[in-house]
Write a protein that holds these residues in place. Structure first.
Motif, PDB file in Angstrom:
ATOM      1  N   UNK A  57       0.808  -1.207   0.000  1.00  0.00           N
ATOM      2  CA  UNK A  57       0.000   0.000   0.000  1.00  0.00           C
ATOM      3  C   UNK A  57       0.842   1.258   0.000  1.00  0.00           C
ATOM      4  N   UNK A  58       2.130   1.124   0.242  1.00  0.00           N
ATOM      5  CA  UNK A  58       3.036   2.266   0.222  1.00  0.00           C
ATOM      6  C   UNK A  58       3.707   2.362  -1.147  1.00  0.00           C
ATOM      7  N   UNK A  59       4.164   3.551  -1.528  1.00  0.00           N
ATOM      8  CA  UNK A  59       4.869   3.686  -2.804  1.00  0.00           C
ATOM      9  C   UNK A  59       6.114   2.796  -2.839  1.00  0.00           C
ATOM     10  N   UNK A  60       6.255   2.030  -3.892  1.00  0.00           N
ATOM     11  CA  UNK A  60       7.377   1.105  -4.013  1.00  0.00           C
ATOM     12  C   UNK A  60       7.252  -0.103  -3.118  1.00  0.00           C
ATOM     13  N   UNK A  61       6.047  -0.407  -2.680  1.00  0.00           N
ATOM     14  CA  UNK A  61       5.837  -1.474  -1.708  1.00  0.00           C
ATOM     15  C   UNK A  61       5.471  -2.816  -2.311  1.00  0.00           C
ATOM     16  N   UNK A  62       5.889  -3.098  -3.533  1.00  0.00           N
ATOM     17  CA  UNK A  62       5.615  -4.393  -4.132  1.00  0.00           C
ATOM     18  C   UNK A  62       6.567  -5.420  -3.539  1.00  0.00           C
ATOM     19  N   UNK A  63       6.017  -6.435  -2.899  1.00  0.00           N
ATOM     20  CA  UNK A  63       6.817  -7.496  -2.285  1.00  0.00           C
ATOM     21  C   UNK A  63       6.604  -8.773  -3.062  1.00  0.00           C
ATOM     22  N   UNK A  64       7.613  -9.612  -3.086  1.00  0.00           N
ATOM     23  CA  UNK A  64       7.476 -10.917  -3.731  1.00  0.00           C
ATOM     24  C   UNK A  64       8.324 -11.933  -2.985  1.00  0.00           C
ATOM     25  N   UNK A  65       7.856 -13.165  -3.022  1.00  0.00           N
ATOM     26  CA  UNK A  65       8.540 -14.242  -2.320  1.00  0.00           C
ATOM     27  C   UNK A  65       8.398 -15.509  -3.159  1.00  0.00           C
ATOM     28  N   UNK A  66       9.480 -16.274  -3.368  1.00  0.00           N
ATOM     29  CA  UNK A  66       9.360 -17.528  -4.124  1.00  0.00           C
ATOM     30  C   UNK A  66       8.583 -18.580  -3.319  1.00  0.00           C
ATOM     31  N   UNK A  67       8.123 -19.592  -4.024  1.00  0.00           N
ATOM     32  CA  UNK A  67       7.282 -20.615  -3.402  1.00  0.00           C
ATOM     33  C   UNK A  67       8.022 -21.370  -2.301  1.00  0.00           C
ATOM     34  N   UNK A  68       9.306 -21.608  -2.463  1.00  0.00           N
ATOM     35  CA  UNK A  68      10.073 -22.326  -1.441  1.00  0.00           C
ATOM     36  C   UNK A  68      10.113 -21.537  -0.140  1.00  0.00           C
ATOM     37  N   UNK A  69      10.281 -20.220  -0.222  1.00  0.00           N
ATOM     38  CA  UNK A  69      10.290 -19.389   0.981  1.00  0.00           C
ATOM     39  C   UNK A  69       8.907 -19.329   1.616  1.00  0.00           C
ATOM     40  N   UNK A  70       7.848 -19.346   0.792  1.00  0.00           N
ATOM     41  CA  UNK A  70       6.491 -19.361   1.330  1.00  0.00           C
ATOM     42  C   UNK A  70       6.225 -20.652   2.090  1.00  0.00           C
ATOM     43  N   UNK A  71       6.731 -21.766   1.586  1.00  0.00           N
ATOM     44  CA  UNK A  71       6.533 -23.041   2.257  1.00  0.00           C
ATOM     45  C   UNK A  71       7.248 -23.058   3.601  1.00  0.00           C
ATOM     46  N   UNK A  72       8.441 -22.503   3.665  1.00  0.00           N
ATOM     47  CA  UNK A  72       9.183 -22.477   4.922  1.00  0.00           C
ATOM     48  C   UNK A  72       8.537 -21.542   5.931  1.00  0.00           C
ATOM     49  N   UNK A  73       8.022 -20.415   5.470  1.00  0.00           N
ATOM     50  CA  UNK A  73       7.474 -19.416   6.370  1.00  0.00           C
ATOM     51  C   UNK A  73       6.066 -19.790   6.855  1.00  0.00           C
ATOM     52  N   UNK A  74       5.178 -20.108   5.920  1.00  0.00           N
ATOM     53  CA  UNK A  74       3.802 -20.442   6.269  1.00  0.00           C
ATOM     54  C   UNK A  74       3.255 -21.412   5.223  1.00  0.00           C
ATOM     55  N   UNK A  75       3.321 -22.723   5.472  1.00  0.00           N
ATOM     56  CA  UNK A  75       2.926 -23.694   4.443  1.00  0.00           C
ATOM     57  C   UNK A  75       1.436 -23.676   4.109  1.00  0.00           C
ATOM     58  N   UNK A  76       0.606 -23.165   4.994  1.00  0.00           N
ATOM     59  CA  UNK A  76      -0.820 -23.149   4.695  1.00  0.00           C
ATOM     60  C   UNK A  76      -1.197 -22.058   3.703  1.00  0.00           C
ATOM     61  N   UNK A  77      -0.366 -21.030   3.569  1.00  0.00           N
ATOM     62  CA  UNK A  77      -0.694 -19.921   2.681  1.00  0.00           C
ATOM     63  C   UNK A  77      -0.672 -20.307   1.213  1.00  0.00           C
ATOM     64  N   UNK A  78       0.149 -21.279   0.838  1.00  0.00           N
ATOM     65  CA  UNK A  78       0.207 -21.706  -0.561  1.00  0.00           C
ATOM     66  C   UNK A  78      -1.143 -22.281  -0.992  1.00  0.00           C
ATOM     67  N   UNK A  79      -1.699 -23.175  -0.177  1.00  0.00           N
ATOM     68  CA  UNK A  79      -3.002 -23.756  -0.504  1.00  0.00           C
ATOM     69  C   UNK A  79      -4.114 -22.728  -0.394  1.00  0.00           C
ATOM     70  N   UNK A  80      -4.067 -21.877   0.626  1.00  0.00           N
ATOM     71  CA  UNK A  80      -5.114 -20.873   0.810  1.00  0.00           C
ATOM     72  C   UNK A  80      -5.183 -19.930  -0.389  1.00  0.00           C
ATOM     73  N   UNK A  81      -4.042 -19.468  -0.877  1.00  0.00           N
ATOM     74  CA  UNK A  81      -4.018 -18.563  -2.033  1.00  0.00           C
ATOM     75  C   UNK A  81      -4.506 -19.275  -3.294  1.00  0.00           C
ATOM     76  N   UNK A  82      -4.167 -20.551  -3.450  1.00  0.00           N
ATOM     77  CA  UNK A  82      -4.600 -21.298  -4.630  1.00  0.00           C
ATOM     78  C   UNK A  82      -6.114 -21.505  -4.627  1.00  0.00           C
ATOM     79  N   UNK A  83      -6.660 -21.895  -3.484  1.00  0.00           N
ATOM     80  CA  UNK A  83      -8.093 -22.188  -3.410  1.00  0.00           C
ATOM     81  C   UNK A  83      -8.916 -20.908  -3.519  1.00  0.00           C
ATOM     82  N   UNK A  84      -8.522 -19.862  -2.800  1.00  0.00           N
ATOM     83  CA  UNK A  84      -9.274 -18.613  -2.874  1.00  0.00           C
ATOM     84  C   UNK A  84      -9.113 -17.946  -4.238  1.00  0.00           C
ATOM     85  N   UNK A  85      -8.003 -18.217  -4.927  1.00  0.00           N
ATOM     86  CA  UNK A  85      -7.840 -17.716  -6.288  1.00  0.00           C
ATOM     87  C   UNK A  85      -8.805 -18.372  -7.255  1.00  0.00           C
ATOM     88  N   UNK A  86      -9.181 -19.623  -6.989  1.00  0.00           N
ATOM     89  CA  UNK A  86     -10.181 -20.290  -7.821  1.00  0.00           C
ATOM     90  C   UNK A  86     -11.568 -19.693  -7.610  1.00  0.00           C
TER      91      UNK A  86
END
Length: 103
Positions: free
Chosen positions: A48-77
């Motif tokens: 929400x801030x200027x220049x605030x685009x964040x990105x994280x690869x899938x491997x880092x997402x799995x290490x940090x919060x493994x439930x978020x990968x499935x949650x984003x996939x299902x809610x994206x459907x």
């Protein structure tokens, strides 16, 4: 999973009604991608801030919060013209747990 959350598996399904069931997913930490998606797939969001685009690869997402990968996939459907319905009624009925046990 997305169809069960919406209630499309029921014969009494109506598009304008919330008729879905609660879905419990266990062992979310054992999700698997094909090919080189663990390194190549990026999850992006904006703070929400200027220049605030964040990105994280899938491997880092799995290490940090493994439930978020499935949650984003299902809610994206489910994303479409009914965002309020998804966030208010459908998302609380989606229960995802990293381990094999759930409360």
């Amino acid at each position: 999973v997305a169809a069960i959350l919406r209630g499309k598996h029921k014969p009494t399904f109506k598009l304008n009604k919330d008729m879905g069931d609660t879905v419990v997913i266990v062992n979310a930490d054992k999700v698997n991608f094909t090919g080189k998606k663990w390194k190549d797939k990026l999850y992006r969001w904006h703070t929400g801030y200027p220049g605030g685009l964040k990105e994280r690869p899938a491997q880092a997402m799995l290490e940090r919060n493994p439930t978020m990968i499935l949650r984003k996939a299902i809610l994206g459907m489910l994303m479409g013209r009914q965002k309020k319905l998804i966030h208010g009624f459908i998302e609380p009925r989606l229960k995802i747990y990293a381990g094999s046990s759930h409360p």
